[in-house]
Design an enzyme around this catalytic site. Structure first.
Site, PDB file in Angstrom:
ATOM      1  N   HIS A 148       0.847  -1.179   0.000  1.00 41.05           N
ATOM      2  CA  HIS A 148       0.000   0.000   0.000  1.00 41.05           C
ATOM      3  C   HIS A 148       0.887   1.234   0.000  1.00 41.05           C
ATOM      4  CE1 HIS A 148      -3.996  -1.679   0.246  1.00 41.05           C
ATOM      5  NE2 HIS A 148      -3.601  -2.516   1.190  1.00 41.05           N
ATOM      6  N   ASP A 178       0.258   6.996  -3.857  1.00 43.21           N
ATOM      7  CA  ASP A 178      -0.774   6.498  -4.768  1.00 43.21           C
ATOM      8  C   ASP A 178      -1.138   7.497  -5.853  1.00 43.21           C
ATOM      9  OD1 ASP A 178      -1.012   4.032  -3.607  1.00 43.21           O
ATOM     10  OD2 ASP A 178      -2.900   4.433  -2.579  1.00 43.21           O
TER      11      ASP A 178
END
Length: 397
Positions: A148, A178
């Site tokens: 992540h 991200d």
């Protein structure tokens, strides 16, 4: 053209038509979570005709957000296809045949196992730009590992650099990894590959990895490190709250101000407005920084955030109120520029950037998986849509 559009501001698409510089570009998005849907949303915001392929039983977001409320799904319809059904896969490939771009965010090898890998797609559509979004990249020792944002920014050095001196690293939500190092680099790569394809007539694979993009975002800091001008001791440098003239300060009501007058003239203006010109220690001497920080902290604690904003905002002192996401749409400057807009009852960021001749527009609101299956497949020229739904190859929610 509406008045808003004439001024370069985002408008609302009328009648379902696309607006923006990418109008006419067709994109197939293989649904996922995180940076890939953000990239697809951005392409749709810029006017591309994007169709999102959801799969029955697709894993949902790691937070309990209904799909109709997930703004990353805005601007494009959802087609639900069972890619394990031969007719579902054939339909997906038929959409690829009609597309200029494909975007996927699976782990390496998943798209190939589904029958939608780049070799298959480029053989059918040689000019296709095949955009791949992962955290670790398509190769390397960790390519198949789960991950992540927090881990990706950790290994690039970015996470280590964020935080107070003597404190732990501070997680920057998932904006740096991200979306900054991931989705935006995927979009840049896709647009660059499309530009090259105009000359060569050939598509290619774009391998966008969050670790690569985050490292690239850090180019300035890494150059300072190489020059010996940046310390690995977090919170001790000019841009990481080490300097008292580039930091946040609490006000009397518990609010915060962002203070950043780096240039001498701007710093002098701050001192003048705070009536500290004759009392402030020398900011060029780091040994004086603790005393300067204490002086600024004591000064800002004497008034509320809004009182200081009335004195300082709009001046060259480079001081702004720290607003929450709930407060930000009401900021006068953002409101004047319509940086946030209300669309279908939801306040949300408007498309960015802005274009003088081909203004962008917000399209359809987020929808549930499969809500647009029949209409979208028909619009893209797919035959026998009712038969696909009847067989279970396609799902209309």
């Amino acid at each position: 053209m509406t008045a808003a559009a004439a001024g370069g501001r985002p408008a609302e698409a009328e009648g379902g038509t696309s607006a923006g510089p990418l109008a006419g570009l067709r994109v197939v998005e293989l649904a996922g979570i995180g940076p890939a849907p953000f990239a697809a949303m951005l392409l749709a915001d810029l006017g591309a005709d994007v169709v999102r392929i959801d799969r029955p039983g697709e894993p949902s977001l790691p937070v309990p957000l209904p799909p109709e409320a997930d703004l990353l799904r805005r601007g494009r319809p959802s087609v639900c296809l069972d890619l394990k059904h031969p007719d579902g896969l054939a339909t997906a490939l038929a959409l690829v045949d009609r597309a200029d771009v494909l975007v996927e965010g699976y782990r390496p090898g998943v798209a190939e196992r589904l029958g939608l890998g780049p070799d298959v797609c480029l053989a059918r559509r040689p000019a296709l730009v095949y955009g791949r979004m992962t955290g670790w990249g398509q190769d390397g020792p960790l390519a198949q590992a789960a991950g992540h944002d927090i881990g990706y920014v950790a290994v690039t050095g970015a996470l280590h650099a964020i935080g107070r001196a003597g404190g732990p690293p501070q997680v920057p939500v998932n904006l740096v990894g991200d979306f900054g190092g991931g989705a935006l680099y995927l979009v840049v790569g896709v647009l660059a590959a499309l530009h090259e394809a105009r000359t060569s007539g050939r598509g290619q694979v774009v391998d966008a990895a969050v670790v690569d993009g985050t490292a690239h975002l850090s180019t300035l800091v890494t150059s300072l490190v190489a020059a010996g001008l940046w310390s690995d001791r977090r919170g001790t440098n000019v841009l990481d709250t080490g300097a008292p003239f580039y930091d946040v300060y609490e006000t009397s009501d518990g609010g915060w101000l962002a203070v950043g007058p780096l240039e001498p003239a701007f710093y002098a203006e701050l001192l003048r407005l705070l009536d500290l010109t004759d009392r402030a220690p020398d900011r060029l001497d780091p040994r004086q920084w603790p005393a300067l920080r204490a002086l600024l902290a004591d000064t800002f604690r004497r008034r509320t955030r809004d009182e200081w904003t009335a004195v300082l905002e709009g001046t060259d002192a480079c001081v702004e109120p720290v607003l929450s996401y709930a407060e930000a749409p009401g900021h006068p400057h953002l409101a004047a520029r319509r940086t946030y807009v209300e669309h279908h009852g939801t306040v949300q960021p408007a498309p960015a950037p802005r274009f003088s001749r081909t203004p962008t527009a917000l399209g359809s609101p987020p929808t549930a998986p499969g809500a647009g299956t029949r209409a979208t497949l028909s619009a893209w020229g797919i035959d026998d849509v009712d038969a696909l739904v009847a067989s279970g190859a396609a799902v209309q929610s």
